[in-house]
Design a protein around this motif. Sequence first.
Motif, PDB file in Angstrom:
ATOM      1  N   ALA A   1     -22.351 -10.169   4.032  1.00  0.00           N
ATOM      2  CA  ALA A   1     -22.895  -8.848   3.700  1.00  0.00           C
ATOM      3  C   ALA A   1     -21.979  -8.208   2.662  1.00  0.00           C
ATOM      4  CB  ALA A   1     -23.000  -7.989   4.954  1.00  0.00           C
ATOM      5  N   LYS A   2     -22.234  -8.519   1.425  1.00  0.00           N
ATOM      6  CA  LYS A   2     -21.359  -8.076   0.344  1.00  0.00           C
ATOM      7  C   LYS A   2     -21.200  -6.551   0.299  1.00  0.00           C
ATOM      8  CE  LYS A   2     -21.653 -11.934  -2.850  1.00  0.00           C
ATOM      9  NZ  LYS A   2     -20.544 -12.630  -2.248  1.00  0.00           N
ATOM     10  N   ILE A   3     -22.270  -5.799   0.528  1.00  0.00           N
ATOM     11  CA  ILE A   3     -22.184  -4.340   0.451  1.00  0.00           C
ATOM     12  C   ILE A   3     -21.295  -3.792   1.563  1.00  0.00           C
ATOM     13  CG2 ILE A   3     -24.325  -3.870   1.743  1.00  0.00           C
ATOM     14  CD1 ILE A   3     -23.102  -1.813  -1.239  1.00  0.00           C
ATOM     15  N   ILE A   4     -21.422  -4.328   2.784  1.00  0.00           N
ATOM     16  CA  ILE A   4     -20.579  -3.881   3.896  1.00  0.00           C
ATOM     17  C   ILE A   4     -19.126  -4.241   3.604  1.00  0.00           C
ATOM     18  CG2 ILE A   4     -20.037  -4.222   6.348  1.00  0.00           C
ATOM     19  CD1 ILE A   4     -23.077  -4.625   6.793  1.00  0.00           C
ATOM     20  N   ASP A   5     -18.909  -5.444   3.135  1.00  0.00           N
ATOM     21  CA  ASP A   5     -17.563  -5.894   2.786  1.00  0.00           C
ATOM     22  C   ASP A   5     -16.959  -4.976   1.714  1.00  0.00           C
ATOM     23  OD1 ASP A   5     -15.487  -7.630   3.258  1.00  0.00           O
ATOM     24  OD2 ASP A   5     -16.105  -9.068   1.727  1.00  0.00           O
ATOM     25  N   TRP A   6     -17.758  -4.617   0.723  1.00  0.00           N
ATOM     26  CA  TRP A   6     -17.303  -3.757  -0.374  1.00  0.00           C
ATOM     27  C   TRP A   6     -16.914  -2.369   0.160  1.00  0.00           C
ATOM     28  CZ3 TRP A   6     -19.197   0.802  -2.577  1.00  0.00           C
ATOM     29  CH2 TRP A   6     -18.632   1.161  -3.807  1.00  0.00           C
ATOM     30  N   ILE A   7     -17.769  -1.778   1.014  1.00  0.00           N
ATOM     31  CA  ILE A   7     -17.501  -0.447   1.576  1.00  0.00           C
ATOM     32  C   ILE A   7     -16.228  -0.477   2.421  1.00  0.00           C
ATOM     33  CG2 ILE A   7     -18.324   1.302   3.229  1.00  0.00           C
ATOM     34  CD1 ILE A   7     -21.202   0.613   2.215  1.00  0.00           C
ATOM     35  N   VAL A   8     -16.112  -1.469   3.283  1.00  0.00           N
ATOM     36  CA  VAL A   8     -14.922  -1.584   4.135  1.00  0.00           C
ATOM     37  C   VAL A   8     -13.667  -1.760   3.273  1.00  0.00           C
ATOM     38  CG1 VAL A   8     -13.763  -3.023   5.869  1.00  0.00           C
ATOM     39  CG2 VAL A   8     -16.172  -2.415   6.157  1.00  0.00           C
ATOM     40  N   ALA A   9     -13.764  -2.583   2.236  1.00  0.00           N
ATOM     41  CA  ALA A   9     -12.615  -2.795   1.346  1.00  0.00           C
ATOM     42  C   ALA A   9     -12.202  -1.485   0.666  1.00  0.00           C
ATOM     43  CB  ALA A   9     -12.949  -3.855   0.297  1.00  0.00           C
ATOM     44  N   LYS A  10     -13.192  -0.701   0.228  1.00  0.00           N
ATOM     45  CA  LYS A  10     -12.903   0.587  -0.415  1.00  0.00           C
ATOM     46  C   LYS A  10     -12.173   1.518   0.547  1.00  0.00           C
ATOM     47  CE  LYS A  10     -14.598   0.229  -4.539  1.00  0.00           C
ATOM     48  NZ  LYS A  10     -13.703   0.111  -5.665  1.00  0.00           N
ATOM     49  N   ILE A  11     -12.653   1.589   1.793  1.00  0.00           N
ATOM     50  CA  ILE A  11     -12.028   2.450   2.794  1.00  0.00           C
ATOM     51  C   ILE A  11     -10.611   1.971   3.098  1.00  0.00           C
ATOM     52  CG2 ILE A  11     -12.096   3.197   5.221  1.00  0.00           C
ATOM     53  CD1 ILE A  11     -15.206   3.217   4.935  1.00  0.00           C
ATOM     54  N   LEU A  12     -10.432   0.668   3.230  1.00  0.00           N
ATOM     55  CA  LEU A  12      -9.115   0.121   3.565  1.00  0.00           C
ATOM     56  C   LEU A  12      -8.131   0.227   2.413  1.00  0.00           C
ATOM     57  CD1 LEU A  12     -10.067  -2.973   5.749  1.00  0.00           C
ATOM     58  CD2 LEU A  12      -9.094  -0.792   6.503  1.00  0.00           C
ATOM     59  N   ASN A  13      -8.635   0.400   1.174  1.00  0.00           N
ATOM     60  CA  ASN A  13      -7.739   0.628   0.038  1.00  0.00           C
ATOM     61  C   ASN A  13      -7.081   1.999   0.108  1.00  0.00           C
ATOM     62  OD1 ASN A  13      -7.867  -1.850  -1.207  1.00  0.00           O
ATOM     63  ND2 ASN A  13      -9.592  -1.302  -2.500  1.00  0.00           N
ATOM     64  N   LEU A  14      -7.669   2.901   0.890  1.00  0.00           N
ATOM     65  CA  LEU A  14      -7.058   4.205   1.113  1.00  0.00           C
ATOM     66  C   LEU A  14      -6.167   4.088   2.338  1.00  0.00           C
ATOM     67  CD1 LEU A  14     -10.184   6.529   0.784  1.00  0.00           C
ATOM     68  CD2 LEU A  14      -8.373   6.239  -0.894  1.00  0.00           C
ATOM     69  N   ASN A  15      -4.916   4.491   2.205  1.00  0.00           N
ATOM     70  CA  ASN A  15      -4.082   4.454   3.403  1.00  0.00           C
ATOM     71  C   ASN A  15      -4.489   5.613   4.310  1.00  0.00           C
ATOM     72  OD1 ASN A  15      -2.590   6.838   2.759  1.00  0.00           O
ATOM     73  ND2 ASN A  15      -1.302   5.636   1.373  1.00  0.00           N
ATOM     74  N   PRO A  16      -4.091   5.576   5.580  1.00  0.00           N
ATOM     75  CA  PRO A  16      -4.532   6.616   6.516  1.00  0.00           C
ATOM     76  C   PRO A  16      -4.221   8.049   6.068  1.00  0.00           C
ATOM     77  CG  PRO A  16      -3.624   4.769   7.726  1.00  0.00           C
ATOM     78  CD  PRO A  16      -3.385   4.502   6.268  1.00  0.00           C
ATOM     79  N   LYS A  17      -3.072   8.256   5.408  1.00  0.00           N
ATOM     80  CA  LYS A  17      -2.740   9.613   4.935  1.00  0.00           C
ATOM     81  C   LYS A  17      -3.730  10.075   3.866  1.00  0.00           C
ATOM     82  CE  LYS A  17       2.102  10.027   6.048  1.00  0.00           C
ATOM     83  NZ  LYS A  17       3.470   9.985   5.589  1.00  0.00           N
ATOM     84  N   LYS A  18      -4.073   9.172   2.928  1.00  0.00           N
ATOM     85  CA  LYS A  18      -5.049   9.509   1.885  1.00  0.00           C
ATOM     86  C   LYS A  18      -6.428   9.755   2.496  1.00  0.00           C
ATOM     87  CE  LYS A  18      -3.520   7.460  -2.442  1.00  0.00           C
ATOM     88  NZ  LYS A  18      -3.617   6.303  -3.301  1.00  0.00           N
ATOM     89  N   LEU A  19      -6.764   8.953   3.491  1.00  0.00           N
ATOM     90  CA  LEU A  19      -8.043   9.097   4.185  1.00  0.00           C
ATOM     91  C   LEU A  19      -8.120  10.465   4.860  1.00  0.00           C
ATOM     92  CD1 LEU A  19     -10.250   6.973   4.225  1.00  0.00           C
ATOM     93  CD2 LEU A  19      -9.389   6.182   6.418  1.00  0.00           C
ATOM     94  N   ALA A  20      -7.054  10.854   5.543  1.00  0.00           N
ATOM     95  CA  ALA A  20      -7.004  12.157   6.218  1.00  0.00           C
ATOM     96  C   ALA A  20      -7.074  13.294   5.195  1.00  0.00           C
ATOM     97  CB  ALA A  20      -5.735  12.276   7.054  1.00  0.00           C
ATOM     98  N   PHE A  21      -6.287  13.183   4.111  1.00  0.00           N
ATOM     99  CA  PHE A  21      -6.311  14.214   3.071  1.00  0.00           C
ATOM    100  C   PHE A  21      -7.704  14.326   2.453  1.00  0.00           C
ATOM    101  CE2 PHE A  21      -6.094  15.479  -1.372  1.00  0.00           C
ATOM    102  CZ  PHE A  21      -5.504  16.735  -1.247  1.00  0.00           C
TER     103      PHE A  21
END
Length: 149
Positions: free
Chosen positions: A52-72
Amino acid sequence: MKKRSLGLIAIVSYKTFVASLLLITSITLFLALKNYQYLEDFSDNYVLEGKAKIIDWIVAKILNLNPKKLAFSGVATGIYAIVTAIEAAGLWYEKRWAHILVLVLVGISIPPEIYELIQGLSIVKLIVFLVNIGVFWYLFQNFPKHHHH
C-alpha cells in the motif's frame, strides 16, 4: 435578521471549512504522536512492503517528524484552527476587528504565496492564492463603516 451578502457568506463558509480541516489535521497529528511507537512498528512490518504505497508514504511522512515537531505542529495547527474559527464568527457578525484581522492575516500570506507559486506552480497553490486574493479584495472593498453609538 440582517441579510448578509453572498460574498460574506462565501468567505465565512470558506473560513469555517478551513478551520474544520485545520482542526482535523491537529487531532490527527496528536493521534500520530500518541501512537508514534505503533506507527514506527507498523512501518517496519514486512507485510507492508510495496503493498500500500499511499499508506507507506503517509506513515513515512509522519515518522520523518520527530515527536517534538509532531507535538509543535499539532499545537500550532490547533491554534490556527481556533483563530480561523474566530475570524469566521467575527465576519459573520460583521465585526470591524474581524475584517481587520482577516485583511492583515490574508495580506501577509500573499507575498509568501507568490514566492511559492514562483518556486513551483501547482493547482492547489494557485487556487489558494486566487481565493486569498478574492477574500482580500472583497473585504477591502466592503470594509465596515465605523458607527458611533
